[in-house]
Design an enzyme around this catalytic site. Sequence first.
Site, PDB file in Angstrom:
ATOM      1  N   PRO A 107      -6.402  18.335 -44.748  1.00 64.39           N
ATOM      2  CA  PRO A 107      -4.392  18.378 -45.338  1.00 64.39           C
ATOM      3  C   PRO A 107      -4.072  19.283 -44.512  1.00 64.39           C
ATOM      4  O   PRO A 107      -3.851  19.521 -43.170  1.00 64.39           O
ATOM      5  CB  PRO A 107      -5.783  19.253 -46.064  1.00 64.39           C
ATOM      6  CG  PRO A 107      -6.972  19.496 -46.338  1.00 64.39           C
ATOM      7  CD  PRO A 107      -7.317  19.032 -44.608  1.00 64.39           C
ATOM      8  N   GLY A 109      -0.959  21.920 -41.948  1.00 67.72           N
ATOM      9  CA  GLY A 109      -1.219  22.520 -42.329  1.00 67.72           C
ATOM     10  C   GLY A 109      -2.177  23.720 -41.610  1.00 67.72           C
ATOM     11  O   GLY A 109      -2.638  24.928 -41.535  1.00 67.72           O
ATOM     12  N   THR A 110      -2.979  23.019 -41.312  1.00 68.62           N
ATOM     13  CA  THR A 110      -4.680  23.047 -41.068  1.00 68.62           C
ATOM     14  C   THR A 110      -5.032  23.497 -39.519  1.00 68.62           C
ATOM     15  O   THR A 110      -6.450  23.786 -38.522  1.00 68.62           O
ATOM     16  CB  THR A 110      -5.630  22.575 -41.650  1.00 68.62           C
ATOM     17  OG1 THR A 110      -5.238  20.453 -41.325  1.00 68.62           O
ATOM     18  CG2 THR A 110      -6.186  22.898 -42.912  1.00 68.62           C
ATOM     19  N   LYS A 112      -3.020  21.079 -37.409  1.00 65.08           N
ATOM     20  CA  LYS A 112      -4.036  20.137 -36.460  1.00 65.08           C
ATOM     21  C   LYS A 112      -3.206  18.899 -34.601  1.00 65.08           C
ATOM     22  O   LYS A 112      -3.535  18.994 -34.003  1.00 65.08           O
ATOM     23  CB  LYS A 112      -3.752  18.850 -37.457  1.00 65.08           C
ATOM     24  CG  LYS A 112      -4.610  18.371 -37.628  1.00 65.08           C
ATOM     25  CD  LYS A 112      -4.974  17.208 -39.379  1.00 65.08           C
ATOM     26  CE  LYS A 112      -3.908  16.823 -39.508  1.00 65.08           C
ATOM     27  NZ  LYS A 112      -3.954  18.254 -41.524  1.00 65.08           N
ATOM     28  N   THR A 113      -1.587  19.486 -35.365  1.00 65.64           N
ATOM     29  CA  THR A 113      -0.937  19.970 -34.072  1.00 65.64           C
ATOM     30  C   THR A 113      -1.485  21.385 -33.287  1.00 65.64           C
ATOM     31  O   THR A 113      -0.811  20.272 -31.967  1.00 65.64           O
ATOM     32  CB  THR A 113       0.818  20.482 -34.918  1.00 65.64           C
ATOM     33  OG1 THR A 113       0.889  19.388 -36.181  1.00 65.64           O
ATOM     34  CG2 THR A 113       2.069  20.382 -33.858  1.00 65.64           C
ATOM     35  N   HIS A 333      -1.155  34.079 -73.459  1.00 63.95           N
ATOM     36  CA  HIS A 333      -2.163  33.053 -72.977  1.00 63.95           C
ATOM     37  C   HIS A 333      -2.878  33.436 -71.615  1.00 63.95           C
ATOM     38  O   HIS A 333      -4.211  32.903 -71.512  1.00 63.95           O
ATOM     39  CB  HIS A 333      -0.965  32.558 -72.278  1.00 63.95           C
ATOM     40  CG  HIS A 333      -0.984  30.790 -71.846  1.00 63.95           C
ATOM     41  ND1 HIS A 333      -1.524  29.978 -71.991  1.00 63.95           N
ATOM     42  CD2 HIS A 333      -1.686  30.394 -70.323  1.00 63.95           C
ATOM     43  CE1 HIS A 333      -2.010  28.626 -71.587  1.00 63.95           C
ATOM     44  NE2 HIS A 333      -2.372  29.234 -70.433  1.00 63.95           N
ATOM     45  N   GLU A 334      -2.335  34.227 -70.363  1.00 65.79           N
ATOM     46  CA  GLU A 334      -2.648  34.885 -69.905  1.00 65.79           C
ATOM     47  C   GLU A 334      -3.782  35.966 -69.776  1.00 65.79           C
ATOM     48  O   GLU A 334      -4.899  35.722 -68.606  1.00 65.79           O
ATOM     49  CB  GLU A 334      -1.914  35.373 -68.378  1.00 65.79           C
ATOM     50  CG  GLU A 334      -0.841  34.861 -68.024  1.00 65.79           C
ATOM     51  CD  GLU A 334      -1.587  33.443 -67.478  1.00 65.79           C
ATOM     52  OE1 GLU A 334      -2.656  33.237 -67.096  1.00 65.79           O
ATOM     53  OE2 GLU A 334      -0.509  32.440 -67.488  1.00 65.79           O
ATOM     54  N   HIS A 337      -7.149  33.883 -70.735  1.00 68.10           N
ATOM     55  CA  HIS A 337      -8.103  33.357 -68.951  1.00 68.10           C
ATOM     56  C   HIS A 337      -8.636  34.554 -68.651  1.00 68.10           C
ATOM     57  O   HIS A 337      -9.520  34.440 -68.334  1.00 68.10           O
ATOM     58  CB  HIS A 337      -6.771  32.848 -68.671  1.00 68.10           C
ATOM     59  CG  HIS A 337      -6.226  31.474 -68.269  1.00 68.10           C
ATOM     60  ND1 HIS A 337      -6.734  30.521 -68.760  1.00 68.10           N
ATOM     61  CD2 HIS A 337      -4.717  31.539 -68.858  1.00 68.10           C
ATOM     62  CE1 HIS A 337      -5.778  29.124 -68.881  1.00 68.10           C
ATOM     63  NE2 HIS A 337      -4.353  29.712 -69.010  1.00 68.10           N
ATOM     64  N   ASP A 408      -3.344  23.682 -67.492  1.00 64.35           N
ATOM     65  CA  ASP A 408      -4.637  24.198 -67.957  1.00 64.35           C
ATOM     66  C   ASP A 408      -5.558  22.884 -68.033  1.00 64.35           C
ATOM     67  O   ASP A 408      -6.773  23.256 -67.833  1.00 64.35           O
ATOM     68  CB  ASP A 408      -4.393  25.055 -69.602  1.00 64.35           C
ATOM     69  CG  ASP A 408      -4.344  26.107 -68.195  1.00 64.35           C
ATOM     70  OD1 ASP A 408      -4.463  26.745 -66.997  1.00 64.35           O
ATOM     71  OD2 ASP A 408      -3.729  27.024 -68.986  1.00 64.35           O
TER      72      ASP A 408
END
Length: 490
Positions: A107, A109-110, A112-113, A333-334, A337, A408
């Site tokens: 993916p 931003g891991t 690689k560059t 709502h939160e 959760h 959700d």
Amino acid sequence: MKHKEIIIGAIAAIITFLAIQGFDIMPIIFFVGLGGILYYISGSKLLKVKSFSIGEEKKESSISFNDIGGQDVAKNELCEALEFIRSNDKLKALGIRPLKGILLNGPPGTGKTLLAKAAAQYTNSVFLSASGSEFVEMYVGVGAKRVRQLFTQAKQSAKKTNKHSAVIFIDEIEVLGGKRGQNHSHQEHDQTLNELLVQMDGISSDDDVKVLVLGATNRSDMLDSALLRPGRFDRIVKVDLPDRKGRSHILKLHTRNKPLSEQVEIEAIARDTFGFSGAQLESVTNEAAILAMREESQEISPNHFKNAIEKVMMGEKLDRLPSAEEKLRIAVHESGHALVGETIFPHSVASVNIASRSNALGYVRSTQEDDMFLYTYDYLKGRIAVSLAGALAEEVLLKSRSTGASSDFKNASDIARHIIHGGMSEIGIISVEDVPKNKLHDTISSILAEIEENTLAMLNENIRILKQISDELLEKETLSGDQLRALIKK
Ligand code: ADP
């Protein structure tokens, strides 16, 4: 430029001289004019390929493998492959064909560059980088020419700097190396890819400059199989999101130059940043330092880190605030959760927030003790319950639902699909492709319906606690995991 002016001046002088001598200069003017027009067209954008410079060249790559956190497996695999370049003489003696390409798959931003740059430093090579999209053109032949230029430039730069090898890094290689014959302007695309294959095939261990191509992609499944054949990209190195140890290593690297307060625990930040990429972790350390600067603090505190994590995960706080009614709904709502999350997975909630940010109106951040590889049926059912709990809490306390829960629900049905794929649903072990769409849909619905019923019952039983959490949240805007647990315990 100067040459051009001298030539134009000389032509004008010759024509004037001939005119004075009495020659008929009209044909000469005609031909010179025609030549000029042709020269102009060939130099203009229409046909201009010559002026294109591809491949950003870095004279010295100062990144080494020690500057890359985590990714131990990728580093080891890469280093092993790079020994091929470092001990070229031994390879030649044994008649081993050189390693031409390594594909870094993972993916964004891991790192690689970073790995490619470190590879260039490790092998004392020149480093050139380009992105797959730089080769995409409408005009047939342009992309192919750019590929040739890139390889030539790599060899020339290496010679200029007295190096014996060059690393060419091509980011997003799937854009250039996607399956042939599928692209819109496929003739051009195929030619570009063919040229890359030709160039890679042309690399030999006798070359005075060894070229190694490093490709980066997140979609190795999209690559043309010809690219993955032996002798081309025959090593694929997986560069995954970092695990907890990796995250802690990356955080340590990026806080080396930052004044941290004594209370900052890197391990705790690593635990709170499950699923973050290296680039996001770098961003967290940077945002934390910016927050410290805004508060004119000399050190970065755990609180700065906490806010930085939330900012990186959920975006900047919104200027436009929701209305009081909406705010109440978000709080309810939160709370749903959070309550269900904490009940099913004790100690999993890190914080509950209703300070709206650009990516979410409110959110519950959870911690994960350890990175998981396998998920059990009960775990997945629990996750679905937590996902549904927001909308169900609205139903219990406000007697209606809202549009705020669509993501959700998507999340819940994705998890239900996992359950089905894992052979844990009522239809048993299946081959997903053979199951009709409506059957799949019915099974997902039945999984969700059962969990919905149980979660609704759980919330109704705990309606008083739910109301308390929601009131407290409305007042404070954010509750830490500990505050939430204290409320539930009370
Ligand atoms: P990719 O090429 O995989 O998209 P990059 O190598 O360009 O990612 O990483 C972007 C930035 O993120 C780097 O400049 C670095 O600051 C940070 N980063 C990413 N992965 C790591 C890592 N493993 N160790 C240290 N920093 C990292």
